[in-house]
Design an enzyme around this catalytic site. Sequence first.
Site, PDB file in Angstrom:
ATOM      1  N   ASN A  15       0.833  -1.217   0.000  1.00 32.37           N
ATOM      2  CA  ASN A  15       0.000   0.000   0.000  1.00 32.37           C
ATOM      3  C   ASN A  15       0.862   1.260   0.000  1.00 32.37           C
ATOM      4  OD1 ASN A  15      -3.018  -0.490   0.101  1.00 32.37           O
ATOM      5  ND2 ASN A  15      -2.253  -2.007   1.550  1.00 32.37           N
ATOM      6  N   ILE A  93      -3.081   1.473  18.122  1.00 35.73           N
ATOM      7  CA  ILE A  93      -2.777   2.876  18.437  1.00 35.73           C
ATOM      8  C   ILE A  93      -3.376   3.189  19.812  1.00 35.73           C
ATOM      9  CG2 ILE A  93      -3.006   5.276  17.655  1.00 35.73           C
ATOM     10  CD1 ILE A  93      -1.523   3.580  15.626  1.00 35.73           C
ATOM     11  N   ASN A 112      -6.797   4.415   8.286  1.00 36.47           N
ATOM     12  CA  ASN A 112      -6.378   3.008   8.213  1.00 36.47           C
ATOM     13  C   ASN A 112      -7.083   2.324   7.050  1.00 36.47           C
ATOM     14  OD1 ASN A 112      -5.116   0.580   9.130  1.00 36.47           O
ATOM     15  ND2 ASN A 112      -7.046  -0.039  10.080  1.00 36.47           N
ATOM     16  N   HIS A 114      -8.368  -1.530   5.899  1.00 35.92           N
ATOM     17  CA  HIS A 114      -8.598  -2.871   6.454  1.00 35.92           C
ATOM     18  C   HIS A 114      -9.242  -3.750   5.389  1.00 35.92           C
ATOM     19  CE1 HIS A 114      -9.129  -5.881   9.512  1.00 35.92           C
ATOM     20  NE2 HIS A 114     -10.321  -6.099   8.999  1.00 35.92           N
TER      21      HIS A 114
HETATM   22  C1  GRF Z   1      -3.112  -4.932   3.834  1.00 37.64           C
HETATM   23  O1  GRF Z   1      -3.942  -6.021   3.468  1.00 37.64           O
HETATM   24  C2  GRF Z   1      -3.873  -3.917   4.664  1.00 37.64           C
HETATM   25  O2  GRF Z   1      -5.219  -3.799   4.311  1.00 37.64           O
HETATM   26  C3  GRF Z   1      -3.752  -4.488   6.061  1.00 37.64           C
HETATM   27  O3  GRF Z   1      -2.450  -5.023   6.115  1.00 37.64           O
HETATM   28  C4  GRF Z   1      -2.014  -5.377   4.800  1.00 37.64           C
HETATM   29  C5  GRF Z   1      -0.736  -4.618   4.579  1.00 37.64           C
HETATM   30  O4  GRF Z   1      -0.133  -4.927   3.351  1.00 37.64           O
HETATM   31  N1  GRF Z   1      -4.036  -3.480   7.053  1.00 37.64           N
HETATM   32  P1  GRF Z   1       1.041  -4.027   2.785  1.00 37.64           P
HETATM   33  O5  GRF Z   1       2.130  -3.958   3.860  1.00 37.64           O
HETATM   34  O6  GRF Z   1       0.486  -2.675   2.455  1.00 37.64           O
HETATM   35  O7  GRF Z   1       1.528  -4.780   1.567  1.00 37.64           O
END
Ligand code: GRF
Length: 205
Positions: A15, A93, A112, A114
């Site tokens: 991400n 957090i 965030n 999720h």
């Molecule tokens: C993602 O699936 C996000 O939604 C969750 O943790 C994962 C993180 O993946 N909170 P990355 O580190 O961004 O590849």
Amino acid sequence: MPLNIAILVSGRGSNLKAILEAIREKQLDASVKVVISNKPDVAALKIAADYGVEAKVIPSAGLQRTEHEKLVYDSLSKLSIDYLVLAGYMRIITPFLLSKFRDERGFIRIVNIHPSLLPAFPGANAYEEAFNYGVKVSGITIHLVDEEVDRGPILAQEAFERLPEDTLESFTKRGLAIEHRLYPKVLQQLAEQKVPVYAQAGETP
Ligand code: GRF
């Protein structure tokens, strides 16, 4: 003015990469002031370096949550951060950091992502839990953080179907593709001050 953000990570950083790529492609008007990882040697740190963004490791191992957050906040407090962005940050957090990002209307400027349609399947293994439960539809949620884990005002949700032939891997892959498109888009909405959650409350960000 670009949105000033700091990004907290703990691992893979896909991400983070999607956000940095959207900035590079001028689809997201934001400036990443710092990337902070609570774990050393994770892929996210290499991604930050590849994009020329400052990255720091502030190890959480052996520290109380609040102790660790104080160190994190020391690195953020002078950067005029508009939003703290959690991208695979595997720490709860605490009220300490929440209080630092709470605005005068009570909104907490921490975002965030999720991988489920919250409030279904909160917690660390949402793809796996949703898949094993046998859901026909799952999705991605982007929300402002509040005092509870994986809860808070929803900024965006996008659903996807579980296909009959799906494996956990293909199901996760489809969800991640949505994550990588949706997170930069929602951050751009925050940059443009066009976020429904504030509008519902009769406010502007
Ligand atoms: C993602 O699936 C996000 O939604 C969750 O943790 C994962 C993180 O993946 N909170 P990355 O580190 O961004 O590849």
